[in-house]
Design a protein around this motif. Structure first.
Motif, PDB file in Angstrom:
ATOM      1  N   SER A  69       0.818  -1.218   0.000  1.00 55.93           N
ATOM      2  CA  SER A  69       0.000   0.000   0.000  1.00 55.93           C
ATOM      3  C   SER A  69       0.850   1.265   0.000  1.00 55.93           C
ATOM      4  O   SER A  69       0.361   2.346  -0.302  1.00 55.93           O
ATOM      5  CB  SER A  69      -0.955   0.007   1.193  1.00 55.93           C
ATOM      6  OG  SER A  69      -0.229   0.121   2.395  1.00 55.93           O
ATOM      7  N   ASN A  70       2.153   1.138   0.289  1.00 63.41           N
ATOM      8  CA  ASN A  70       3.040   2.300   0.306  1.00 63.41           C
ATOM      9  C   ASN A  70       3.575   2.676  -1.070  1.00 63.41           C
ATOM     10  O   ASN A  70       4.340   3.633  -1.193  1.00 63.41           O
ATOM     11  CB  ASN A  70       4.222   2.042   1.241  1.00 63.41           C
ATOM     12  CG  ASN A  70       3.774   1.929   2.672  1.00 63.41           C
ATOM     13  OD1 ASN A  70       2.851   2.612   3.102  1.00 63.41           O
ATOM     14  ND2 ASN A  70       4.407   1.041   3.414  1.00 63.41           N
ATOM     15  N   ILE A  71       3.179   1.963  -2.133  1.00 64.01           N
ATOM     16  CA  ILE A  71       3.651   2.271  -3.486  1.00 64.01           C
ATOM     17  C   ILE A  71       3.233   3.672  -3.900  1.00 64.01           C
ATOM     18  O   ILE A  71       4.029   4.438  -4.426  1.00 64.01           O
ATOM     19  CB  ILE A  71       3.134   1.230  -4.499  1.00 64.01           C
ATOM     20  CG1 ILE A  71       3.792  -0.114  -4.245  1.00 64.01           C
ATOM     21  CG2 ILE A  71       3.377   1.689  -5.937  1.00 64.01           C
ATOM     22  CD1 ILE A  71       3.224  -1.245  -5.085  1.00 64.01           C
ATOM     23  N   SER A  72       1.964   3.989  -3.667  1.00 61.83           N
ATOM     24  CA  SER A  72       1.442   5.301  -4.056  1.00 61.83           C
ATOM     25  C   SER A  72       0.150   5.554  -3.292  1.00 61.83           C
ATOM     26  O   SER A  72      -0.449   4.621  -2.758  1.00 61.83           O
ATOM     27  CB  SER A  72       1.178   5.348  -5.571  1.00 61.83           C
ATOM     28  OG  SER A  72       0.087   4.512  -5.898  1.00 61.83           O
TER      29      SER A  72
ATOM     30  N   GLU B  46      -2.682   6.111  -4.614  1.00 62.60           N
ATOM     31  CA  GLU B  46      -3.716   5.353  -5.315  1.00 62.60           C
ATOM     32  C   GLU B  46      -3.715   3.901  -4.853  1.00 62.60           C
ATOM     33  O   GLU B  46      -4.762   3.302  -4.624  1.00 62.60           O
ATOM     34  CB  GLU B  46      -3.516   5.419  -6.840  1.00 62.60           C
ATOM     35  CG  GLU B  46      -3.749   6.779  -7.436  1.00 62.60           C
ATOM     36  CD  GLU B  46      -2.561   7.731  -7.276  1.00 62.60           C
ATOM     37  OE1 GLU B  46      -1.438   7.272  -6.948  1.00 62.60           O
ATOM     38  OE2 GLU B  46      -2.764   8.940  -7.464  1.00 62.60           O
ATOM     39  N   MET B  47      -2.513   3.322  -4.738  1.00 63.96           N
ATOM     40  CA  MET B  47      -2.415   1.939  -4.267  1.00 63.96           C
ATOM     41  C   MET B  47      -2.917   1.835  -2.832  1.00 63.96           C
ATOM     42  O   MET B  47      -3.592   0.877  -2.485  1.00 63.96           O
ATOM     43  CB  MET B  47      -0.974   1.432  -4.359  1.00 63.96           C
ATOM     44  CG  MET B  47      -0.564   0.984  -5.731  1.00 63.96           C
ATOM     45  SD  MET B  47      -1.490  -0.417  -6.348  1.00 63.96           S
ATOM     46  CE  MET B  47      -0.793  -1.733  -5.378  1.00 63.96           C
ATOM     47  N   ASN B  48      -2.619   2.824  -2.021  1.00 64.50           N
ATOM     48  CA  ASN B  48      -3.080   2.822  -0.643  1.00 64.50           C
ATOM     49  C   ASN B  48      -4.603   2.805  -0.586  1.00 64.50           C
ATOM     50  O   ASN B  48      -5.185   2.082   0.212  1.00 64.50           O
ATOM     51  CB  ASN B  48      -2.517   4.018   0.109  1.00 64.50           C
ATOM     52  CG  ASN B  48      -2.773   3.918   1.594  1.00 64.50           C
ATOM     53  OD1 ASN B  48      -2.907   2.837   2.140  1.00 64.50           O
ATOM     54  ND2 ASN B  48      -2.857   5.058   2.245  1.00 64.50           N
ATOM     55  N   SER B  49      -5.256   3.594  -1.448  1.00 63.45           N
ATOM     56  CA  SER B  49      -6.715   3.617  -1.440  1.00 63.45           C
ATOM     57  C   SER B  49      -7.297   2.298  -1.941  1.00 63.45           C
ATOM     58  O   SER B  49      -8.369   1.892  -1.517  1.00 63.45           O
ATOM     59  CB  SER B  49      -7.250   4.789  -2.260  1.00 63.45           C
ATOM     60  OG  SER B  49      -6.972   4.620  -3.629  1.00 63.45           O
ATOM     61  N   LEU B  50      -6.586   1.599  -2.817  1.00 63.51           N
ATOM     62  CA  LEU B  50      -7.055   0.291  -3.280  1.00 63.51           C
ATOM     63  C   LEU B  50      -6.756  -0.805  -2.269  1.00 63.51           C
ATOM     64  O   LEU B  50      -7.611  -1.627  -1.947  1.00 63.51           O
ATOM     65  CB  LEU B  50      -6.383  -0.083  -4.603  1.00 63.51           C
ATOM     66  CG  LEU B  50      -6.926   0.550  -5.863  1.00 63.51           C
ATOM     67  CD1 LEU B  50      -6.048   0.184  -7.040  1.00 63.51           C
ATOM     68  CD2 LEU B  50      -8.355   0.139  -6.122  1.00 63.51           C
ATOM     69  N   ILE B  51      -5.548  -0.851  -1.767  1.00 63.52           N
ATOM     70  CA  ILE B  51      -5.099  -1.944  -0.920  1.00 63.52           C
ATOM     71  C   ILE B  51      -5.883  -2.024   0.381  1.00 63.52           C
ATOM     72  O   ILE B  51      -6.127  -3.110   0.887  1.00 63.52           O
ATOM     73  CB  ILE B  51      -3.587  -1.813  -0.617  1.00 63.52           C
ATOM     74  CG1 ILE B  51      -2.783  -1.949  -1.896  1.00 63.52           C
ATOM     75  CG2 ILE B  51      -3.124  -2.827   0.406  1.00 63.52           C
ATOM     76  CD1 ILE B  51      -2.958  -3.252  -2.616  1.00 63.52           C
ATOM     77  N   GLY B  52      -6.306  -0.903   0.897  1.00 62.07           N
ATOM     78  CA  GLY B  52      -7.039  -0.903   2.160  1.00 62.07           C
ATOM     79  C   GLY B  52      -8.275  -1.780   2.131  1.00 62.07           C
ATOM     80  O   GLY B  52      -8.718  -2.262   3.161  1.00 62.07           O
ATOM     81  N   ASN B  53      -8.832  -2.010   0.959  1.00 60.64           N
ATOM     82  CA  ASN B  53     -10.057  -2.803   0.828  1.00 60.64           C
ATOM     83  C   ASN B  53      -9.840  -4.087   0.034  1.00 60.64           C
ATOM     84  O   ASN B  53     -10.800  -4.690  -0.426  1.00 60.64           O
ATOM     85  CB  ASN B  53     -11.134  -1.956   0.138  1.00 60.64           C
ATOM     86  CG  ASN B  53     -11.474  -0.739   0.950  1.00 60.64           C
ATOM     87  OD1 ASN B  53     -11.723  -0.833   2.139  1.00 60.64           O
ATOM     88  ND2 ASN B  53     -11.463   0.417   0.315  1.00 60.64           N
ATOM     89  N   THR B  54      -8.605  -4.504  -0.133  1.00 62.84           N
ATOM     90  CA  THR B  54      -8.292  -5.660  -0.971  1.00 62.84           C
ATOM     91  C   THR B  54      -8.212  -6.930  -0.134  1.00 62.84           C
ATOM     92  O   THR B  54      -7.570  -6.964   0.904  1.00 62.84           O
ATOM     93  CB  THR B  54      -6.951  -5.439  -1.705  1.00 62.84           C
ATOM     94  OG1 THR B  54      -7.065  -4.281  -2.516  1.00 62.84           O
ATOM     95  CG2 THR B  54      -6.599  -6.622  -2.571  1.00 62.84           C
ATOM     96  N   ARG B  55      -8.876  -7.989  -0.628  1.00 62.99           N
ATOM     97  CA  ARG B  55      -8.810  -9.304   0.011  1.00 62.99           C
ATOM     98  C   ARG B  55      -7.914 -10.257  -0.775  1.00 62.99           C
ATOM     99  O   ARG B  55      -7.367 -11.197  -0.226  1.00 62.99           O
ATOM    100  CB  ARG B  55     -10.215  -9.899   0.124  1.00 62.99           C
ATOM    101  CG  ARG B  55     -11.093  -9.198   1.138  1.00 62.99           C
ATOM    102  CD  ARG B  55     -12.392  -9.942   1.344  1.00 62.99           C
ATOM    103  NE  ARG B  55     -13.157 -10.127   0.115  1.00 62.99           N
ATOM    104  CZ  ARG B  55     -14.071  -9.278  -0.349  1.00 62.99           C
ATOM    105  NH1 ARG B  55     -14.339  -8.185   0.309  1.00 62.99           N
ATOM    106  NH2 ARG B  55     -14.720  -9.534  -1.465  1.00 62.99           N
ATOM    107  N   ASP B  56      -7.800 -10.047  -2.091  1.00 61.72           N
ATOM    108  CA  ASP B  56      -6.990 -10.924  -2.935  1.00 61.72           C
ATOM    109  C   ASP B  56      -6.318 -10.052  -3.982  1.00 61.72           C
ATOM    110  O   ASP B  56      -6.977  -9.250  -4.648  1.00 61.72           O
ATOM    111  CB  ASP B  56      -7.876 -11.977  -3.610  1.00 61.72           C
ATOM    112  CG  ASP B  56      -7.090 -13.026  -4.383  1.00 61.72           C
ATOM    113  OD1 ASP B  56      -5.845 -13.062  -4.275  1.00 61.72           O
ATOM    114  OD2 ASP B  56      -7.718 -13.819  -5.107  1.00 61.72           O
TER     115      ASP B  56
END
Length: 177
Positions: free
Chosen positions: A50-53, A55-65
């Protein structure tokens, strides 16, 4: 009795056909191919990625897979084969948010929605040299996903993901010792 057997066999056949056109089946069918990079991110690494960017942080926070795969696609025959496989995966239940076709080259962002939430995001790229997909499963804001697709923010996400995993893996090993 025979009707029950025929019904069971037909349901088994339908289930096997539909599962062939899934990201799981594609991933499992190709992860052992020669010159393939396949990454299925375990939950403990999602926070590192999630530290990539932002945008990634906003996606990763809700990612299960989260999965990424990169594979060779150096011939027209192989590229056509891979493009058809991805089209069969996304063709029925995904909504294409973005598509760019240039001869056999593909850049596609597809989503699967449930009510007002994006449940799955599939980014497929193939440039006749190599192909890749990036897959997210979770709960995502459809406005944010469409904005990222419109601004081409998904295009380099796979490479950033691989770089972050390569960077994080030695650090994780050191922390475990």
């Amino acid at each position: 009795m025979i009707k029950n057997i025929l019904f069971s066999l037909s349901m088994l056949f339908i289930a096997s056909c539909s599962s062939y056109n899934s990201i799981d089946t594609f991933y499992n069918a190709h992860k052992n191919d020669n010159h393939v990079t396949a990454v299925r991110v375990p939950n403990f690494m999602l926070s590192l990625i999630s530290n990539i960017s932002p945008e990634m942080n906003s996606l990763i926070g809700n990612t299960r897979d989260l999965r990424y795969m990169q594979f060779p696609s150096k011939t027209a025959k192989k590229t056509t084969f891979l493009n058809k496989q991805m089209n069969s995966i996304t063709g029925n239940s995904f909504i294409e948010v973005y598509r760019k076709n240039e001869n056999l080259k593909r850049n596609i962002v597809s989503i699967r929605e449930k009510k007002n939430t994006v449940k799955e995001i599939l980014i497929y790229n193939n440039n006749n040299e190599k192909g890749s997909f990036l897959y997210f499963n979770g709960n995502f804001d459809p406005v944010k996903v469409r904005e990222m697709a419109k601004n081409n923010q998904f295009e380099n996400l796979g490479n950033n993901l691989i770089n972050q995993i390569n960077y994080s893996t030695p650090r994780i090993k050191q922390e475990q010792q």
